[in-house]
Enzyme design. Structure first.
Site, PDB file in Angstrom:
ATOM      1  N   TYR A   1       0.840  -1.196   0.000  1.00  0.00           N
ATOM      2  CA  TYR A   1       0.000   0.000   0.000  1.00  0.00           C
ATOM      3  C   TYR A   1       0.874   1.244   0.000  1.00  0.00           C
ATOM      4  CZ  TYR A   1       0.759   1.231   4.967  1.00  0.00           C
ATOM      5  OH  TYR A   1       1.306   1.615   6.159  1.00  0.00           O
ATOM      6  N   CYS A   2       0.281   2.358  -0.427  1.00  0.00           N
ATOM      7  CA  CYS A   2       1.022   3.621  -0.402  1.00  0.00           C
ATOM      8  C   CYS A   2       0.100   4.756   0.026  1.00  0.00           C
ATOM      9  CB  CYS A   2       1.736   3.888  -1.719  1.00  0.00           C
ATOM     10  SG  CYS A   2       0.743   3.748  -3.218  1.00  0.00           S
ATOM     11  N   ARG A   3       0.054   5.839  -0.761  1.00  0.00           N
ATOM     12  CA  ARG A   3      -0.658   7.046  -0.314  1.00  0.00           C
ATOM     13  C   ARG A   3      -2.159   6.998  -0.571  1.00  0.00           C
ATOM     14  NH1 ARG A   3       3.980  10.793  -3.074  1.00  0.00           N
ATOM     15  NH2 ARG A   3       5.460  10.803  -1.324  1.00  0.00           N
TER      16      ARG A   3
ATOM     17  N   CYS B   1      -1.841   6.518  -6.081  1.00  0.00           N
ATOM     18  CA  CYS B   1      -0.403   6.431  -5.824  1.00  0.00           C
ATOM     19  C   CYS B   1       0.148   5.206  -6.548  1.00  0.00           C
ATOM     20  CB  CYS B   1      -0.140   6.329  -4.325  1.00  0.00           C
ATOM     21  SG  CYS B   1       1.591   6.116  -3.892  1.00  0.00           S
TER      22      CYS B   1
END
Length: 224
Positions: free
Chosen positions: A178-180, A184
């Site tokens: 996962y990221c932003r 993202c």
């Protein structure tokens, strides 16, 4: 003030907020600031804008009271005015994805180019999988953002260091990156790399801010 003047004034003031957000670069800045506070230089680097253009966009958002300035000595950082600001952003994004088919097409085309039909799970599914110890969760954002706040049980694995970390992950267990947020691309890049190297990997459809908005547990390691 008569009724007509009252309505004109109210809707005029509300339109200033909409006008301030009605720019693709400002929407991206709002998305970025959901991770925490950033300097003008950091925002410019993350959005690909010049410092001058970044400052102008931030001034527009500040005038609409959507962002605020945080001073620490000689350093100036910007952050969202409140958590409700990002909730509004999420609602706007959902509205766009529901009624503008081109948004979904752009996302689908990009992810197809990353290596096929990339699978994703939502935060509710992830919460259940973490509780049942079914996955290893990778936070592929920059380490500084991880320290500001991250999903509990997540391992900090910045995308630029992922290649050197592969040997640490078992192939028998699913990996979730996962990221932003949904737009993202770090998570897409991570899943593509992991899959190419024989791992069972998927991305979280949303990001850390959406997880936090739902009240799921988070952890912090404050940046000194």
């Amino acid at each position: 003030m008569n009724k007509r003047e009252f309505k004109d004034k109210v809707y005029t003031e509300l339109s200033k907020i909409v006008k301030a957000m009605a720019n693709p670069h400002r929407l991206e800045i709002i998305d970025l600031l959901a991770q925490g506070q950033f300097s003008v230089e950091q925002i410019a680097k993350n959005t690909g804008l010049s410092i001058a253009n970044t400052s102008q966009h931030l001034q527009n958002l500040k005038n609409a009271k959507l962002v605020k300035i945080n001073r620490n000595g000689n350093f100036i950082n910007y952050s969202l005015a409140s958590e409700s600001m990002y909730s509004t952003m999420v609602s706007l994004r959902e509205l766009g994805m529901t009624f503008n088919a081109e948004v979904e097409k752009v996302i689908s085309d990009f992810r197809s180019g990353q290596g096929g039909d990339m699978q994703a799970i939502d935060v509710d599914t992830l919460a259940t999988m973490l509780e049942n110890d079914e996955v290893i969760l990778l936070d592929v954002r920059p380490e500084e953002e991880y320290k500001r706040g991250h999903i509990h049980k997540a391992l900090s694995t910045p995308i630029e260091k992922l290649g050197n970390s592969l040997k640490n992950f078992p192939k028998r267990k699913m990996l979730v990156a996962y990221c932003r947020g949904p737009f993202c691309v770090y998570a897409d890049e991570a899943v593509a790399m992991l899959t190419k190297n024989g791992y069972n990997a998927i991305r979280l459809d949303e990001g850390f801010p959406e997880w936090a908005l739902k009240g799921y547990p988070i952890e912090k390691t404050e940046v000194s």
